[in-house]
Design a protein around this motif. Structure first.
Motif: not given
Length: 367
Positions: A156-160, A162-169
């Motif tokens: 909701y804030a960044l609207r990205k 796909w970045l969540m996968g990198i963050y979780l990694t």
């Protein structure tokens, strides 16, 4: 679907899910009896978690990508295609869980517990450590239904997404050091103190992520979560080890382990958890956030909801850890309990052996 149809269908699905997901509870139950040595159990928990988290770590990267292919996390196709496919893939792996696992509870070999439901329930309800865990979990359920800060940031804030996968990694890397160091950290500081320290770190992390969301700073958001996981991972191991210790205490105080009677607390906590589960939705509804998650795209509304979520999560965290100030089952006290259980088991085996010899002895006049 009409509302009443949707209601019973969802209830049925959640009931089925709760039965399927119970394997996670059984994994912890296996750890509880796999060794009577608290330090050895802690090592097994740490090593087992490292091995067991390897595949989910890969999945944390792959899932956002797969979700994107079906329209993202907000599209029903993701939950109709991706999630069921993964379910069918991974459920068979559950059956590897208990392969060649042995129960090593300290009891006489011929010991046959005979206890009524009333006796077992009364004994379990008299165990103060059971109450500490139960009250803590009840307070922790206050924030059930609160919005997830990670979802707020990336969806909701960044609207990205796909970045969540990198963050979780990235933050996933923080788990392994904590798991490797957990046995030595717990041995040095004891389980309760490790949990208290982690709770303080949890509060700091909440405020750190709140600031990061307000400013849209992904670096601070990630760094805060990374440090918190480093500190909190040994606490997770300590929490599991404390449950195992409390059943050793149960056996020490009442003569039987009675692990299966823990469900008695469900008669108390289930209605209370249902009530506490209404707190967050009621609070969010009062500020205009109900079922329309699209309003989270509005920065003003998102910050308003974020502030309320911060207060709720912080309150739940403080309340849930407070009972552990009364927890006094230390490593040394547990070792003494295990030694006493070994003596009792040896004594019971001796008595059973003598009784068996007496029963099979042939009278002199008959011989």
């Amino acid at each position: 679907m009409p509302y009443y149809t949707r209601f019973w269908v969802l209830h049925l699905l959640f009931s089925v899910y709760n039965n399927v997901s119970s394997f996670a509870v059984q994994a912890n139950n296996i750890i509880n009896v796999i060794s009577p040595n608290s330090e050895e159990r802690t090592r097994l928990m740490s090593i087992g978690t490292i091995i067991g988290s390897a595949l989910p770590s890969v999945l944390n990267v792959a899932l956002p990508v797969l979700a994107t292919m079906t329209g993202g996390y907000e599209n029903l196709r993701t939950y109709r295609i991706v999630m069921p496919a993964l379910l069918l893939l991974f459920i068979p792996m559950v059956y590897l869980l208990a392969y060649k696992v042995e129960d090593k509870v300290i009891v006489a070999k011929d010991h046959k517990p005979q206890i009524s439901f009333k006796q077992g329930a009364k004994a379990v309800l008299s165990n103060k450590y059971n109450w500490i865990n139960t009250i803590s979990a009840l307070f922790g359920s206050i924030n059930a239904g609160s919005v997830n800060f990670v979802t707020l940031m990336f969806v909701y804030a960044l609207r990205k997404e796909w970045l969540m996968g990198i963050y979780l990694t990235i933050i996933g890397v923080a788990y392994n050091p904590g798991l490797i160091l957990a046995p030595s950290i717990i041995k040095k500081f004891d389980k309760r103190n490790v949990r208290l320290i982690a709770s303080a770190a949890g509060l700091i992390n909440l405020f750190g992520q709140y600031f990061a969301l307000k400013t849209g700073n992904i670096i601070i958001f990630t760094l805060s979560a990374f440090i918190f996981i480093l500190i909190n991972t040994p606490s997770d191991v300590a929490a599991k080890a404390m449950v195992a210790d409390q059943w050793d205490y149960q056996q020490y105080k009442y003569g039987e382990r009675l692990d299966g009677f823990l469900g008695v607390f469900g008669f108390i906590t289930t209605p209370l958890t249902t009530l506490t589960g209404m707190i967050v939705p009621t609070i969010f509804a009062s500020i205009g956030f109900t079922s329309d998650w699209d309003i989270l795209y509005d920065p003003v509304m998102r910050n308003k909801i974020l502030y309320v979520a911060l207060i709720i999560n912080a309150a739940a965290l403080v309340l849930s850890i407070t009972p552990y100030f009364f927890y006094d089952l230390t490593l040394d006290k547990h070792k003494a309990i295990i030694e006493e259980l070994k003596k009792r088991a040896a004594g019971e085996e001796g008595v059973l052996s003598e009784n068996a010899d007496t029963q099979t002895e042939v009278p002199a006049e008959e011989s």
